[in-house]
Design a protein around this motif. Structure first.
Motif, PDB file in Angstrom:
ATOM      1  N   VAL B 211      -3.469   7.414   6.752  1.00  0.00           N
ATOM      2  CA  VAL B 211      -4.280   7.059   7.921  1.00  0.00           C
ATOM      3  C   VAL B 211      -3.427   6.318   8.946  1.00  0.00           C
ATOM      4  O   VAL B 211      -2.662   5.427   8.594  1.00  0.00           O
ATOM      5  N   SER B 212      -3.578   6.726  10.197  1.00  0.00           N
ATOM      6  CA  SER B 212      -3.015   5.923  11.285  1.00  0.00           C
ATOM      7  C   SER B 212      -3.990   5.984  12.452  1.00  0.00           C
ATOM      8  O   SER B 212      -4.907   6.810  12.465  1.00  0.00           O
ATOM      9  N   VAL B 213      -3.815   5.100  13.403  1.00  0.00           N
ATOM     10  CA  VAL B 213      -4.681   5.130  14.595  1.00  0.00           C
ATOM     11  C   VAL B 213      -3.801   5.121  15.843  1.00  0.00           C
ATOM     12  O   VAL B 213      -2.639   4.708  15.789  1.00  0.00           O
ATOM     13  N   ARG B 214      -4.379   5.608  16.940  1.00  0.00           N
ATOM     14  CA  ARG B 214      -3.681   5.538  18.230  1.00  0.00           C
ATOM     15  C   ARG B 214      -4.717   5.531  19.340  1.00  0.00           C
ATOM     16  O   ARG B 214      -5.840   6.040  19.160  1.00  0.00           O
ATOM     17  N   GLY B 222       0.734   6.681  15.408  1.00  0.00           N
ATOM     18  CA  GLY B 222       0.900   5.276  15.024  1.00  0.00           C
ATOM     19  C   GLY B 222       1.540   5.172  13.653  1.00  0.00           C
ATOM     20  O   GLY B 222       1.805   6.190  13.000  1.00  0.00           O
ATOM     21  N   THR B 223       1.794   3.944  13.209  1.00  0.00           N
ATOM     22  CA  THR B 223       2.348   3.741  11.864  1.00  0.00           C
ATOM     23  C   THR B 223       1.254   4.016  10.840  1.00  0.00           C
ATOM     24  O   THR B 223       0.126   3.547  10.987  1.00  0.00           O
ATOM     25  N   ARG B 224       1.626   4.767   9.806  1.00  0.00           N
ATOM     26  CA  ARG B 224       0.578   5.161   8.864  1.00  0.00           C
ATOM     27  C   ARG B 224       0.628   4.335   7.587  1.00  0.00           C
ATOM     28  O   ARG B 224       1.662   3.806   7.211  1.00  0.00           O
ATOM     29  N   CYS B 225      -0.550   4.255   6.962  1.00  0.00           N
ATOM     30  CA  CYS B 225      -0.629   3.679   5.624  1.00  0.00           C
ATOM     31  C   CYS B 225      -1.139   4.764   4.694  1.00  0.00           C
ATOM     32  O   CYS B 225      -1.941   5.600   5.083  1.00  0.00           O
ATOM     33  N   GLU B 226      -0.659   4.716   3.465  1.00  0.00           N
ATOM     34  CA  GLU B 226      -1.081   5.725   2.497  1.00  0.00           C
ATOM     35  C   GLU B 226      -2.000   5.074   1.478  1.00  0.00           C
ATOM     36  O   GLU B 226      -1.613   4.104   0.824  1.00  0.00           O
ATOM     37  N   ASN B 253      -5.030  -7.415  18.013  1.00  0.00           N
ATOM     38  CA  ASN B 253      -4.558  -8.799  17.938  1.00  0.00           C
ATOM     39  C   ASN B 253      -3.055  -8.904  18.136  1.00  0.00           C
ATOM     40  O   ASN B 253      -2.446  -9.920  17.818  1.00  0.00           O
ATOM     41  N   GLY B 254      -2.483  -7.784  18.610  1.00  0.00           N
ATOM     42  CA  GLY B 254      -1.062  -7.799  18.922  1.00  0.00           C
ATOM     43  C   GLY B 254      -0.170  -7.820  17.696  1.00  0.00           C
ATOM     44  O   GLY B 254       0.990  -8.189  17.770  1.00  0.00           O
ATOM     45  N   LYS B 255      -0.736  -7.447  16.544  1.00  0.00           N
ATOM     46  CA  LYS B 255       0.077  -7.461  15.321  1.00  0.00           C
ATOM     47  C   LYS B 255       0.607  -6.081  14.999  1.00  0.00           C
ATOM     48  O   LYS B 255       0.110  -5.072  15.500  1.00  0.00           O
ATOM     49  N   LYS B 256       1.586  -6.079  14.122  1.00  0.00           N
ATOM     50  CA  LYS B 256       2.260  -4.837  13.752  1.00  0.00           C
ATOM     51  C   LYS B 256       1.607  -4.262  12.488  1.00  0.00           C
ATOM     52  O   LYS B 256       1.195  -5.011  11.594  1.00  0.00           O
ATOM     53  N   ILE B 257       1.563  -2.945  12.428  1.00  0.00           N
ATOM     54  CA  ILE B 257       1.087  -2.316  11.191  1.00  0.00           C
ATOM     55  C   ILE B 257       2.304  -2.013  10.328  1.00  0.00           C
ATOM     56  O   ILE B 257       3.273  -1.423  10.797  1.00  0.00           O
ATOM     57  N   ASP B 258       2.264  -2.457   9.077  1.00  0.00           N
ATOM     58  CA  ASP B 258       3.375  -2.160   8.167  1.00  0.00           C
ATOM     59  C   ASP B 258       3.122  -0.824   7.487  1.00  0.00           C
ATOM     60  O   ASP B 258       2.018  -0.573   7.004  1.00  0.00           O
ATOM     61  N   GLN B 259       4.172  -0.021   7.460  1.00  0.00           N
ATOM     62  CA  GLN B 259       4.031   1.219   6.691  1.00  0.00           C
ATOM     63  C   GLN B 259       4.049   0.855   5.215  1.00  0.00           C
ATOM     64  O   GLN B 259       4.994   0.251   4.718  1.00  0.00           O
ATOM     65  N   GLU B 260       2.970   1.168   4.537  1.00  0.00           N
ATOM     66  CA  GLU B 260       2.871   0.724   3.142  1.00  0.00           C
ATOM     67  C   GLU B 260       1.902   1.603   2.361  1.00  0.00           C
ATOM     68  O   GLU B 260       1.166   2.411   2.924  1.00  0.00           O
ATOM     69  N   THR B 261       1.935   1.395   1.075  1.00  0.00           N
ATOM     70  CA  THR B 261       1.016   2.085   0.182  1.00  0.00           C
ATOM     71  C   THR B 261      -0.112   1.127  -0.164  1.00  0.00           C
ATOM     72  O   THR B 261       0.139  -0.025  -0.494  1.00  0.00           O
ATOM     73  N   ARG B 262      -1.363   1.607  -0.035  1.00  0.00           N
ATOM     74  CA  ARG B 262      -2.507   0.732  -0.292  1.00  0.00           C
ATOM     75  C   ARG B 262      -3.430   1.346  -1.328  1.00  0.00           C
ATOM     76  O   ARG B 262      -3.398   2.546  -1.583  1.00  0.00           O
ATOM     77  N   LEU B 263      -4.224   0.470  -1.924  1.00  0.00           N
ATOM     78  CA  LEU B 263      -5.204   0.923  -2.908  1.00  0.00           C
ATOM     79  C   LEU B 263      -6.592   0.727  -2.343  1.00  0.00           C
ATOM     80  O   LEU B 263      -6.817  -0.246  -1.625  1.00  0.00           O
ATOM     81  N   PHE B 264      -7.523   1.605  -2.672  1.00  0.00           N
ATOM     82  CA  PHE B 264      -8.902   1.406  -2.229  1.00  0.00           C
ATOM     83  C   PHE B 264      -9.693   0.788  -3.367  1.00  0.00           C
ATOM     84  O   PHE B 264      -9.787   1.358  -4.464  1.00  0.00           O
ATOM     85  N   ASP B 265     -10.245  -0.398  -3.108  1.00  0.00           N
ATOM     86  CA  ASP B 265     -11.078  -1.072  -4.098  1.00  0.00           C
ATOM     87  C   ASP B 265     -12.516  -0.617  -3.865  1.00  0.00           C
ATOM     88  O   ASP B 265     -13.144  -0.993  -2.870  1.00  0.00           O
ATOM     89  N   THR B 266     -13.018   0.179  -4.798  1.00  0.00           N
ATOM     90  CA  THR B 266     -14.336   0.791  -4.579  1.00  0.00           C
ATOM     91  C   THR B 266     -15.459  -0.233  -4.697  1.00  0.00           C
ATOM     92  O   THR B 266     -16.548  -0.025  -4.180  1.00  0.00           O
ATOM     93  N   LYS B 267     -15.177  -1.337  -5.410  1.00  0.00           N
ATOM     94  CA  LYS B 267     -16.241  -2.343  -5.566  1.00  0.00           C
ATOM     95  C   LYS B 267     -16.365  -3.184  -4.304  1.00  0.00           C
ATOM     96  O   LYS B 267     -17.461  -3.470  -3.842  1.00  0.00           O
TER      97      LYS B 267
END
Lengths: 485, 489
Positions: B211-214, B222-226, B253-267
């Motif tokens: 996912v990335s946004v622009r 944009g920078t993507r996260c997986e 908020n003027g912050k940077k998106i880090d390219q990284e691997t993320r987990l989805f917490d379903t709870k």
């Protein structure tokens, strides 16, 4: 019969067939030899009871039509043997008992032989002196201070000391040919894919190849015939008709063209090695072969290429020894990562760790192109050198090693000088070709030296024939005093 | 179908953001045995009961490619309108984990078996093409079980070595709805082909979501996260919504998106950082020396193409042409092969259009209520067709048909039998009906007068009376005609 073990495999087979000796008598004689040769430390495991049982079964119901009728054989401890501990010379497999039999050993047993024991070797076949084994040095029967070569050092030592009538080793960069050369015996590395790798503890998959180690060329042909063959369980196995190497053995080499590569005359090579090479050329020429000077221009890159490709594959092949499913597991370690670290730190020896580190490094991102990929490209050039030369010649003659057996401890602190010992043998593995080391003479100290015959892919018969003719005319006799018993 | 406009944007304070999504779908290959060993792939066996020496990486074991898995990948490639590569290579992806026995996964890196392709989606705003980057074959890992014991982890290797197809899309998806349509379409294609059962509950289909946004109108990504290993469409959609909002907030908020691997917490319904790019594994890919490069003959590739079944896109076209369905109906009816087969069987024996209406209405509602697949439908296609025909011929009314349908579900009987035994046949004899209606009119003279004085709403009252008297069996159309005629007179 005074000594039933001091003979060639071929003679022993004849003795069994003509009932001059029973399989049980033969087995007992080898057991006696082995028990009195503990100093050599050639065996990691012996399987005497099982061997005597098999010998007895054979004697009750003999089948003399087999290639290896009732013959006891010890094999390198890199071959997985069903229900018999298989260590690969490593602490990490100190308790590993396979539930399966390697294809190559199964082929041997199917031809009438049976297991006498498992032979010491460098840890995971990484070494040229058998000094990296977790189970201790092996001594060369040629002299009590000498290494037997490696990695198939237990195999060469046991063979030369009459502890097995013939044996098998594996050769990734010279591990059959160099120890054969150091002990005055015959060793053949077959064409890559001729012998199945299934069930052999892997070192470097694209280079590993099992092969025979014997006292004579004829024995070598018998063993090769017994152990080789297509195996659908190995995707790199060559699907071709089985050949009768021993039956087709001929000593007429008239008109064959023998290539002499100029690149195999290296700096600091002892004069005796050069002289021996000269002697070999003369014998072949006198037998009617034609000597042709050739060039294999990329030879000098073979060693560095080998020491990138082999460790790279090894670093991946040895990842499975993690303490999770079998083998050694450290009692310490709070979590998974720590368990891995402790298990592998305690389970592997220094040389194996060194190669895992090298291999991991050359495959790392940012280094892959500069090392691994480049080495693969150079490997193709080395192969092409041979392909080009073989358009005009039948075989290549070179020395097997740049020196005779060295002293125990002499090179252990200098890995690079140890690696240099493989300088004449590694190009063949990189090119996947067959090569034979045959005893040819001794140096000043009386230590054996070997010459190497390199053939075209699947041209085993031809190099065996040349070796056969050479053997008959070279006048070498491997005289080993039994100082150890 | 009314054409809507695409409208999925994240609204920030500084403008609208477009969400860019790419999927790496892991689809388990339908095959009897694993990718490189003879072990069974059947789901649900006791732990470590479908494990060979190869799957558990014993010393000296070697992989041998399973030809059927190769064919399945080629078939799937054809289903994705993709280029099949004659030459592909199996590589080792090296990393340590307790459920990865070899210490490496055999996968395909630089030379995958299938190259670029495309998938068509039907969206309310028209059809949209999603590019496929590649499809490659790889081994699945085993399963670590952390909750069986307070201090130990257990490993089940039944799954170890099962063949997966990793299908990588181009970053062409723009909304959770498109992701939903894409996964469903992939699943449908593979189920038609018989190359993957698409069972998400059993883990046969799972995805890594990029996912990335622009800003709307931007052309650079944009920078993507997986987001790793999401195993249901709903969770994918929730993860995308959360992740897109998180990224927009960072940007605003003027912050940077880090390219990284993320987990989805379903709870907690949120994504969490798993590892950053700096901590990313160095997998040290290299060609597996135990396996030769895979060379496919063009003839095999062509033969597999010729033997493909009709796929959903083609079938949809045919349904529109052959059965006169509209695009929406055709789309629904081809979504699952079993549904399309059922429909075609019904359509052969009854009115094609009416069959579609009734299937998509009452039949689907009933199956949905009961949580049944159409293959488990209590009403056979043949019986369903008889019901449709009974409606079409006027034998029963729509209202009665609903009653008959209910009885069919419960009893499994054929509609004829039900209609006859319960006397549910529609009254379509004009004389009989006229008699009945006259009776009703004469009993309700006051209402007839009111009607004639202009209170036309009373028409419904008269119809109701007719239905009541006939037990609902009066033919509604005929009833209307006759009523009108008699009330005029």
């Amino acid at each position: 019969m005074a000594n039933i073990t001091n003979q060639s495999l071929n003679e022993i087979i004849d003795n069994v067939k003509t009932k001059k000796v029973s399989s049980t008598e033969l087995t007992k004689a080898y057991i006696k030899n082995i028990e009195s040769a503990k100093k050599l430390n050639a065996f990691v495991t012996t399987t005497f009871d099982q061997a005597l049982d098999k010998a007895k079964q054979f004697d009750i119901k003999p089948n003399f039509d087999q290639l290896l009728p009732g013959i006891p054989l010890a094999v390198k401890d890199l071959f997985c043997t069903k229900n018999t501990k298989t260590t690969a010379g490593s602490n990490i497999l100190n308790n590993f008992i396979p539930s399966y039999e390697s294809t190559v050993t199964k082929n041997l047993w199917d031809n009438g032989s049976f297991l006498l024991g498992k032979l010491n070797c460098d840890e995971f076949a990484m070494g040229s002196s058998n000094e990296t084994s977790h189970y201790g040095n092996v001594i060369n029967p040629v002299g009590d201070q000498l290494v037997p070569g490696g990695s198939s050092g237990g195999s060469s030592s046991a063979l030369a000391a009459d502890l097995t009538p013939a044996t098998i080793g594996t050769d990734t960069g010279g591990s059959i040919r160099q120890p054969a050369s150091f002990t005055g015996t015959v060793g053949l590395k077959p064409t890559y894919g001729l012998c199945s790798r299934w069930g052999i503890v892997a070192f470097a998959s694209s280079l590993d190849q099992a092969g025979p180690m014997t006292k004579t060329i004829k024995d070598c042909a018998i063993m090769l015939e017994s152990m080789s063959g297509f195996d659908e369980k190995d995707s790199t196995s060559i699907n071709k008709k089985k050949e009768q190497y021993s039956k087709n053995l001929k000593d007429n080499i008239k008109g064959l063209k023998i290539g002499i590569p100029k690149e195999y005359r290296v700096d600091n090579m002892p004069k005796e090695v050069d002289e021996l090479w000269g002697k070999g050329k003369k014998i072949l020429k006198d037998l009617g072969a034609q000597l042709i000077d050739i060039s294999l221009p990329h030879t000098k890159y073979a060693l560095p290429t080998y020491y990138i490709v082999a460790p790279a594959e090894a670093s991946s092949n040895l990842a499975r020894y993690d303490g999770v499913r079998y083998g050694y597991r450290s009692k310490q370690g709070k979590d998974l990562i720590e368990m891995y670290e402790k298990t592998r730190s305690e389970g592997f020896g220094d040389e194996v760790k060194r190669r895992i580190l090298i291999g991991t490094y050359v495959l790392s991102s940012g280094y892959y192109d500069a090392f691994y990929l480049k080495a693969q490209k150079v490997r193709q050039l080395i192969k092409k050198d041979f392909d080009d030369s073989f358009k005009k010649i039948d075989a290549i003659l070179t020395p097997s090693t740049p020196s005779s057996a060295f002293k125990i401890g002499e090179k252990t602190n200098d890995p690079v000088s140890m690696y240099l010992n493989d300088i004449f043998t590694v190009p063949v593995n990189l090119a996947g070709l067959p090569a034979l080391s045959m005893p040819a003479g001794v140096d000043k100290q009386g230590h054996p030296l070997g010459l190497q015959l390199i053939g075209k892919a699947l041209d085993e018969q031809k190099i065996l024939n040349i070796g056969y003719a050479f053997e008959k005319n070279c006048g070498f006799k491997n005289e080993i005093k039994k100082w150890w018993s | 179908m009314s054409k809507e406009k695409f409208d999925y944007f994240i609204k920030g304070e500084k403008g609208k953001y477009e969400v860019v999504i790419g999927l790496e779908v892991h689809a388990q290959v339908l095959s009897k045995s694993k990718l490189f060993s003879g072990s069974s792939t059947k789901f649900g066996a006791d732990p470590n009961n479908q494990v060979s020496l190869i799957d558990s990486a014993f010393p000296g074991m070697l992989p041998v490619i399973n030809e059927e898995c190769i064919k399945q990948a080629v078939r799937t490639g054809h289903g994705l309108n993709a280029k099949i590569n004659n030459y592909s290579v199996f590589d080792r992806k090296n990393y340590f984990y307790a459920d990865l026995p070899q210490g490496y996964q055999i996968s395909q890196y630089k030379n995958p078996i299938v190259g670029e392709g495309k998938v068509l989606l039907d969206m309310p705003y028209g059809s949209k093409e999603i590019g496929i980057e590649r499809l490659h074959l790889e081994q699945d890992a085993g399963k670590s079980i952390h909750d069986m014991d307070p201090s130990n982890t257990y490993v089940d290797l039944n799954r170890s070595g099962i063949a997966l197809m990793e299908i990588v899309s181009k970053p062409d998806l723009r909304s959770p709805d498109e992701v939903n349509a894409y996964i469903k379409k992939l699943r449908s294609i593979m189920r038609y082909l018989g190359t993957c059962d698409g069972n998400m509950q059993e883990g046969s289909l799972r995805a890594d979501v990029n996912v990335s946004v622009r800003k709307e109108g931007d052309t650079n990504f944009g920078t993507r996260c997986e987001i790793k290993n999401v195993n249901s469409i709903k969770f994918m959609q929730m993860a995308i919504e959360y992740e897109a909002a998180r990224q927009v907030e960072l940007i605003e908020n003027g912050k940077k998106i880090d390219q990284e691997t993320r987990l989805f917490d379903t709870k907690k319904n949120e994504t969490r950082s798993m590892r950053s790019k700096e901590d990313a594994h160095d997998y040290r890919y290299f060609p597996d020396p135990d396996l030769l490069p895979l060379k496919l003959e063009q003839k095999l590739i062509d033969d597999l193409k010729k033997s493909l079944p009709e796929l959903p896109d083609k079938k949809k076209e045919r349904f529109v042409k052959e059965y006169g369905l509209n695009a929406y109906e055709a789309n629904v009816l081809v979504s699952e092969k079993e549904i399309s087969d059922y429909y075609e069987e019904v359509a052969k024996l009854s009115d094609k259009k009416l069959a579609a209406t009734w299937m998509m209405g009452d039949l689907f509602a009933m199956l949905n209520d009961r949580g049944l697949d159409i293959s488990k439908s209590p009403i056979s296609a043949k019986h369903f067709a008889e019901l449709v025909q009974a409606i079409k011929s006027g034998e029963i009314s729509g209202r009665i048909a609903k009653e008959v349908f209910e009885i069919m579900v419960e009893s499994g009987d054929n509609p004829k039998k039900i209609i006859e035994s319960k006397g549910m046949k529609q009254q379509s004899d004009p004389k009989e009906l006229e008699k009945m209606i006259n009776e009703i009119l004469s009993k309700n003279k006051d209402k007839v007068d009111q009607y004639k004085a202009g209170k036309e709403k009373l028409f419904g009252f008269f119809v109701g009376q007719v239905m009541k008297l006939s037990g609902g069996k009066a033919n509604p159309q005929l009833t209307n005609e006759i009523l009108k005629k008699l009330l005029k007179g």
